[in-house]
Design a protein around this motif. Structure first.
Motif, PDB file in Angstrom:
ATOM      1  N   ASN A   1       0.829  -1.115  -0.055  1.00  0.00           N
ATOM      2  CA  ASN A   1      -0.075   0.094  -0.069  1.00  0.00           C
ATOM      3  C   ASN A   1       0.961   1.128  -0.151  1.00  0.00           C
ATOM      4  N   ASP A   2       1.961   1.276  -0.705  1.00  0.00           N
ATOM      5  CA  ASP A   2       3.011   2.477  -0.783  1.00  0.00           C
ATOM      6  C   ASP A   2       3.271   2.921   0.903  1.00  0.00           C
ATOM      7  N   LYS A   3       3.071   2.225   1.724  1.00  0.00           N
ATOM      8  CA  LYS A   3       3.209   2.507   3.177  1.00  0.00           C
ATOM      9  C   LYS A   3       4.001   1.655   3.989  1.00  0.00           C
ATOM     10  N   ILE A   4       4.010   0.613   3.729  1.00  0.00           N
ATOM     11  CA  ILE A   4       4.696  -0.440   4.894  1.00  0.00           C
ATOM     12  C   ILE A   4       5.724  -1.191   4.160  1.00  0.00           C
ATOM     13  N   VAL A   5       7.016  -1.333   4.480  1.00  0.00           N
ATOM     14  CA  VAL A   5       8.113  -1.814   3.843  1.00  0.00           C
ATOM     15  C   VAL A   5       8.459  -3.045   4.332  1.00  0.00           C
ATOM     16  N   LYS A   6       8.705  -4.235   3.738  1.00  0.00           N
ATOM     17  CA  LYS A   6       9.129  -5.539   4.251  1.00  0.00           C
ATOM     18  C   LYS A   6      10.698  -5.758   3.770  1.00  0.00           C
ATOM     19  N   VAL A   7      11.411  -5.899   4.739  1.00  0.00           N
ATOM     20  CA  VAL A   7      12.865  -6.146   4.286  1.00  0.00           C
ATOM     21  C   VAL A   7      13.129  -7.296   4.937  1.00  0.00           C
ATOM     22  N   ARG A   8      14.698  -8.178   4.527  1.00  0.00           N
ATOM     23  CA  ARG A   8      14.854  -9.077   5.204  1.00  0.00           C
ATOM     24  C   ARG A   8      16.258  -8.738   5.244  1.00  0.00           C
ATOM     25  N   LEU A   9      16.927  -8.893   6.632  1.00  0.00           N
ATOM     26  CA  LEU A   9      17.900  -8.939   6.994  1.00  0.00           C
ATOM     27  C   LEU A   9      18.502  -9.947   6.847  1.00  0.00           C
ATOM     28  N   GLU A  10      20.078  -9.945   6.234  1.00  0.00           N
ATOM     29  CA  GLU A  10      20.811 -11.380   5.877  1.00  0.00           C
ATOM     30  C   GLU A  10      21.998 -11.552   6.608  1.00  0.00           C
ATOM     31  N   GLY A  11      22.665 -12.617   6.320  1.00  0.00           N
ATOM     32  CA  GLY A  11      24.116 -12.922   6.811  1.00  0.00           C
ATOM     33  C   GLY A  11      24.200 -13.002   8.492  1.00  0.00           C
ATOM     34  N   ALA A  12      24.957 -11.802   8.655  1.00  0.00           N
ATOM     35  CA  ALA A  12      25.444 -11.746  10.273  1.00  0.00           C
ATOM     36  C   ALA A  12      24.210 -11.012  10.913  1.00  0.00           C
ATOM     37  N   CYS A  13      23.299 -10.505  10.178  1.00  0.00           N
ATOM     38  CA  CYS A  13      22.231  -9.604  10.664  1.00  0.00           C
ATOM     39  C   CYS A  13      21.155 -10.655  11.394  1.00  0.00           C
ATOM     40  N   VAL A  14      21.268 -11.759  10.725  1.00  0.00           N
ATOM     41  CA  VAL A  14      20.170 -12.683  11.235  1.00  0.00           C
ATOM     42  C   VAL A  14      20.462 -13.056  12.366  1.00  0.00           C
ATOM     43  N   GLY A  15      19.280 -13.062  13.340  1.00  0.00           N
ATOM     44  CA  GLY A  15      19.701 -13.494  15.082  1.00  0.00           C
ATOM     45  C   GLY A  15      20.475 -12.691  15.466  1.00  0.00           C
ATOM     46  N   CYS A  16      20.900 -11.475  15.022  1.00  0.00           N
ATOM     47  CA  CYS A  16      21.872 -10.393  15.727  1.00  0.00           C
ATOM     48  C   CYS A  16      20.741  -9.613  16.775  1.00  0.00           C
ATOM     49  N   SER A  17      21.383  -9.789  18.103  1.00  0.00           N
ATOM     50  CA  SER A  17      20.683  -9.077  19.046  1.00  0.00           C
ATOM     51  C   SER A  17      20.189  -7.394  18.802  1.00  0.00           C
ATOM     52  N   VAL A  18      21.075  -6.841  17.945  1.00  0.00           N
ATOM     53  CA  VAL A  18      20.827  -5.262  17.705  1.00  0.00           C
ATOM     54  C   VAL A  18      20.071  -5.254  16.393  1.00  0.00           C
ATOM     55  N   ASN A  19      19.692  -6.340  15.640  1.00  0.00           N
ATOM     56  CA  ASN A  19      19.055  -5.991  14.368  1.00  0.00           C
ATOM     57  C   ASN A  19      17.574  -5.229  14.569  1.00  0.00           C
ATOM     58  N   GLN A  20      16.916  -5.586  15.678  1.00  0.00           N
ATOM     59  CA  GLN A  20      15.728  -4.584  15.746  1.00  0.00           C
ATOM     60  C   GLN A  20      16.079  -3.077  16.022  1.00  0.00           C
ATOM     61  N   MET A  21      17.035  -2.875  16.852  1.00  0.00           N
ATOM     62  CA  MET A  21      17.657  -1.376  16.898  1.00  0.00           C
ATOM     63  C   MET A  21      18.087  -0.839  15.582  1.00  0.00           C
ATOM     64  N   THR A  22      18.642  -1.799  14.719  1.00  0.00           N
ATOM     65  CA  THR A  22      19.442  -1.409  13.443  1.00  0.00           C
ATOM     66  C   THR A  22      18.294  -1.029  12.607  1.00  0.00           C
ATOM     67  N   LEU A  23      17.136  -1.924  12.620  1.00  0.00           N
ATOM     68  CA  LEU A  23      16.018  -1.910  11.917  1.00  0.00           C
ATOM     69  C   LEU A  23      15.249  -0.450  12.026  1.00  0.00           C
ATOM     70  N   LYS A  24      14.959  -0.187  13.246  1.00  0.00           N
ATOM     71  CA  LYS A  24      14.333   0.869  13.473  1.00  0.00           C
ATOM     72  C   LYS A  24      15.200   2.370  13.426  1.00  0.00           C
ATOM     73  N   SER A  25      16.397   2.286  13.951  1.00  0.00           N
ATOM     74  CA  SER A  25      17.158   3.594  14.055  1.00  0.00           C
ATOM     75  C   SER A  25      17.762   3.688  12.798  1.00  0.00           C
ATOM     76  N   GLY A  26      18.104   2.711  12.041  1.00  0.00           N
ATOM     77  CA  GLY A  26      18.921   3.170  10.829  1.00  0.00           C
ATOM     78  C   GLY A  26      18.184   2.910   9.704  1.00  0.00           C
ATOM     79  N   VAL A  27      17.661   1.466   9.388  1.00  0.00           N
ATOM     80  CA  VAL A  27      16.944   1.335   8.245  1.00  0.00           C
ATOM     81  C   VAL A  27      15.716   2.185   8.128  1.00  0.00           C
ATOM     82  N   GLU A  28      14.606   2.077   9.137  1.00  0.00           N
ATOM     83  CA  GLU A  28      13.559   2.818   9.055  1.00  0.00           C
ATOM     84  C   GLU A  28      13.884   4.241   8.872  1.00  0.00           C
ATOM     85  N   LEU A  29      14.711   4.908   9.460  1.00  0.00           N
ATOM     86  CA  LEU A  29      14.922   6.577   9.546  1.00  0.00           C
ATOM     87  C   LEU A  29      15.325   6.627   8.029  1.00  0.00           C
TER      88      LEU A  29
END
Length: 79
Positions: free
Chosen positions: A35-63
């Motif tokens: 709907n041109d509003k919600i983006v779905k991404v897939r974190l890969e490699g070392a980012c999978v299961g990384c404890s900081v990936n939710q923070m990375t997703l929100k602060s880095g990727v989403e911003l």
């Protein structure tokens, strides 16, 4: 902004983020845009299961994506 413009700008945002993820052995790919509003991404490699990936997703990727495409409301990581 058309759906194609949105996709192009999201890809630009991901290119901006990618070097930081690759420096940690990870990567990111665009899965879908809903709907041109919600983006779905897939974190890969070392980012999978990384404890900081939710923070990375929100602060880095989403911003960064919102900087390029202001109408995006949410970025979701799909496994």
């Amino acid at each position: 902004m058309t759906s194609e413009d949105i996709k192009v700008n999201i890809e630009k945002a991901l290119e901006e983020i990618r070097p930081f993820l690759k420096s940690d052995g990870g990567d990111i790919s665009l899965v879908s845009i809903e709907n041109d509003k919600i983006v779905k991404v897939r974190l890969e490699g070392a980012c999978v299961g990384c404890s900081v990936n939710q923070m990375t997703l929100k602060s880095g990727v989403e911003l960064t994506i919102k900087k390029h495409v202001p109408q995006i409301e949410q970025v979701i990581n799909v496994e």
